[in-house]
Structures are given as C-alpha cells and as structure tokens.
Design a protein around this motif. Structure first.
Motif, mmCIF file in Angstrom:
data_model
loop_
_atom_site.group_PDB
_atom_site.id
_atom_site.type_symbol
_atom_site.label_atom_id
_atom_site.label_comp_id
_atom_site.label_asym_id
_atom_site.label_seq_id
_atom_site.Cartn_x
_atom_site.Cartn_y
_atom_site.Cartn_z
ATOM 1 N N MET A 15 0.834 -1.202 0.000
ATOM 2 C CA MET A 15 0.000 0.000 0.000
ATOM 3 C C MET A 15 0.875 1.260 0.000
ATOM 4 O O MET A 15 0.597 2.218 -0.735
ATOM 5 C CB MET A 15 -0.909 0.008 1.228
ATOM 6 N N LEU A 16 1.947 1.258 0.783
ATOM 7 C CA LEU A 16 2.859 2.402 0.807
ATOM 8 C C LEU A 16 3.497 2.623 -0.566
ATOM 9 O O LEU A 16 3.624 3.755 -1.024
ATOM 10 C CB LEU A 16 3.960 2.195 1.852
ATOM 11 N N GLU A 17 3.862 1.526 -1.209
ATOM 12 C CA GLU A 17 4.442 1.640 -2.543
ATOM 13 C C GLU A 17 3.420 2.238 -3.519
ATOM 14 O O GLU A 17 3.759 3.109 -4.328
ATOM 15 C CB GLU A 17 4.895 0.267 -3.036
ATOM 16 N N ASP A 18 2.178 1.799 -3.441
ATOM 17 C CA ASP A 18 1.126 2.338 -4.312
ATOM 18 C C ASP A 18 0.916 3.825 -4.066
ATOM 19 O O ASP A 18 0.736 4.614 -5.005
ATOM 20 C CB ASP A 18 -0.185 1.576 -4.108
ATOM 21 N N VAL A 19 0.948 4.219 -2.796
ATOM 22 C CA VAL A 19 0.773 5.637 -2.444
ATOM 23 C C VAL A 19 1.923 6.467 -3.013
ATOM 24 O O VAL A 19 1.703 7.537 -3.596
ATOM 25 C CB VAL A 19 0.677 5.806 -0.911
ATOM 26 N N GLU A 20 3.141 5.974 -2.860
ATOM 27 C CA GLU A 20 4.304 6.695 -3.377
ATOM 28 C C GLU A 20 4.247 6.783 -4.905
ATOM 29 O O GLU A 20 4.604 7.796 -5.483
ATOM 30 C CB GLU A 20 5.608 6.026 -2.932
ATOM 31 N N CYS A 21 3.793 5.731 -5.533
ATOM 32 C CA CYS A 21 3.649 5.735 -6.994
ATOM 33 C C CYS A 21 2.619 6.779 -7.431
ATOM 34 O O CYS A 21 2.836 7.520 -8.398
ATOM 35 C CB CYS A 21 3.248 4.347 -7.475
ATOM 36 N N SER A 25 3.279 10.172 -9.726
ATOM 37 C CA SER A 25 2.542 10.514 -10.945
ATOM 38 C C SER A 25 1.914 11.909 -10.829
ATOM 39 O O SER A 25 1.879 12.654 -11.809
ATOM 40 C CB SER A 25 1.488 9.457 -11.275
ATOM 41 N N GLU A 26 1.461 12.278 -9.637
ATOM 42 C CA GLU A 26 0.902 13.618 -9.441
ATOM 43 C C GLU A 26 1.978 14.691 -9.620
ATOM 44 O O GLU A 26 1.745 15.715 -10.268
ATOM 45 C CB GLU A 26 0.273 13.734 -8.050
ATOM 46 N N VAL A 27 3.162 14.439 -9.063
ATOM 47 C CA VAL A 27 4.254 15.408 -9.184
ATOM 48 C C VAL A 27 4.697 15.524 -10.640
ATOM 49 O O VAL A 27 4.970 16.624 -11.133
ATOM 50 C CB VAL A 27 5.431 15.000 -8.260
ATOM 51 N N GLN A 28 4.750 14.402 -11.346
ATOM 52 C CA GLN A 28 5.126 14.435 -12.758
ATOM 53 C C GLN A 28 4.084 15.193 -13.585
ATOM 54 O O GLN A 28 4.430 15.897 -14.534
ATOM 55 C CB GLN A 28 5.329 13.022 -13.289
ATOM 56 N N LEU A 29 2.819 15.052 -13.226
ATOM 57 C CA LEU A 29 1.770 15.789 -13.920
ATOM 58 C C LEU A 29 1.932 17.289 -13.675
ATOM 59 O O LEU A 29 1.801 18.092 -14.610
ATOM 60 C CB LEU A 29 0.390 15.310 -13.452
ATOM 61 N N GLU A 30 2.233 17.670 -12.430
ATOM 62 C CA GLU A 30 2.485 19.083 -12.116
ATOM 63 C C GLU A 30 3.653 19.605 -12.944
ATOM 64 O O GLU A 30 3.603 20.722 -13.465
ATOM 65 C CB GLU A 30 2.822 19.253 -10.634
ATOM 66 N N GLN A 88 12.657 23.629 -8.768
ATOM 67 C CA GLN A 88 12.103 23.093 -7.528
ATOM 68 C C GLN A 88 11.287 21.837 -7.802
ATOM 69 O O GLN A 88 11.346 20.860 -7.040
ATOM 70 C CB GLN A 88 11.228 24.141 -6.833
ATOM 71 N N MET A 89 10.539 21.853 -8.881
ATOM 72 C CA MET A 89 9.697 20.713 -9.232
ATOM 73 C C MET A 89 10.556 19.501 -9.581
ATOM 74 O O MET A 89 10.222 18.374 -9.222
ATOM 75 C CB MET A 89 8.780 21.078 -10.400
ATOM 76 N N VAL A 93 10.431 15.887 -7.881
ATOM 77 C CA VAL A 93 10.285 14.631 -8.624
ATOM 78 C C VAL A 93 11.374 13.648 -8.201
ATOM 79 O O VAL A 93 11.092 12.468 -7.950
ATOM 80 C CB VAL A 93 10.330 14.876 -10.153
ATOM 81 N N GLU A 94 12.621 14.143 -8.095
ATOM 82 C CA GLU A 94 13.719 13.274 -7.663
ATOM 83 C C GLU A 94 13.454 12.715 -6.271
ATOM 84 O O GLU A 94 13.662 11.525 -6.026
ATOM 85 C CB GLU A 94 15.036 14.056 -7.642
#
Length: 143
Positions: A15-21, A25-30, A88-89, A93-94
């Motif tokens: 579940m933690l891995e799914d949350v981090e994933c 994806s949200e940060v990459q979209l930003e 910053q973004m 992402v990193e």
C-alpha cells in the motif's frame, strides 16, 4: 502449512508503494503542466519581442513603446519565476522517485522473505510426506 505472520506488513508495504507511486505521478503531472506553461510564456515573449521590434521600426509613440517594453519585462520575470519553479519541481520529482524506490525496495525485501518462508514450509511438508510414505511402504512390505 503455517501462515506467514508478516502478511499484514507486506500488504502495508505494498500500500505504501502504491501511495508513493500515486504521489510520483501527481508530481510528474504538475511538472508537465509547468513545462507547458513555460513553453506558452516563451511563445508569448517571442511574439511580444517581435511586436516591440516591429513597432520600434515603424516609429510609435513613446508611451506605447514603454507599455510594450513593460509587457516584455513582465513576461521575462514570469518566465524566470516559472524556470525557478521548474528547478524546484525537478527536485521534488527526484525526491518522490527516491521515496518510491525505497518503498519498492522495502516491499521487495519482505516479499523475498515471504518467498523463502513459503519455500521452507514446502520443503518441510515434502519431508513429512516422504517420511509418511516411507513409513507406509515399510508397513506394507512387512505384511
């Protein structure tokens, strides 16, 4: 066969891995939206520069020329701000990628532990079955 006692932990790590994933994806979209905004601002800036040069060559009023220069300056500042946000973004992402790798690594370690446990349990079960089969064979042979 014994139940693997760390299944809830394994599920939690998944579940933690799914949350981090999802966060990644949200940060990459930003970041993509920010890049699109930077491209749009660059195009506007190029258009304003061309318009400013064209007006200078035509000979315009000083007030109009000042207004055009302010517009160009505003878009330059906006572009600088967006570029700074992009830096910053990228750091964000990193950071999120590292968090995802860590979560994946933790889950994988626990998964490997579970696999070894299951394999050991299978071996024990096979040994017990083989012992019972040997015992049955001895009993039948004595008859």
């Amino acid at each position: 066969m014994k139940k693997f006692k760390l299944d809830p932990v394994l599920n939690y790590r998944k579940m933690l891995e799914d949350v981090e994933c999802q966060k990644l994806s949200e940060v990459q979209l930003e970041k993509k939206k920010l890049l699109d905004s930077i491209d749009e601002t660059r195009k506007k800036l190029e258009t304003y520069y061309e318009n400013l040069e064209k007006r200078r060559n035509e000979g315009v009023l000083i007030q109009e020329l000042m207004l055009l220069e302010k517009n160009v300056q505003h878009h330059l500042e906006l572009l600088e701000n967006l570029t700074e946000k992009l830096g910053q973004m990228e750091k964000k992402v990193e950071k999120q990628q590292k968090a995802l790798k860590e979560a994946s690594r933790n889950k994988k370690l626990l998964k490997n532990l579970k696999d070894k446990f299951v394999e050991k349990e299978k071996e024990l079960l096979q040994q017990k079955e083989q012992a019972e089969i040997d015992e049955i064979a001895v009993l039948f042979h004595k008859r």
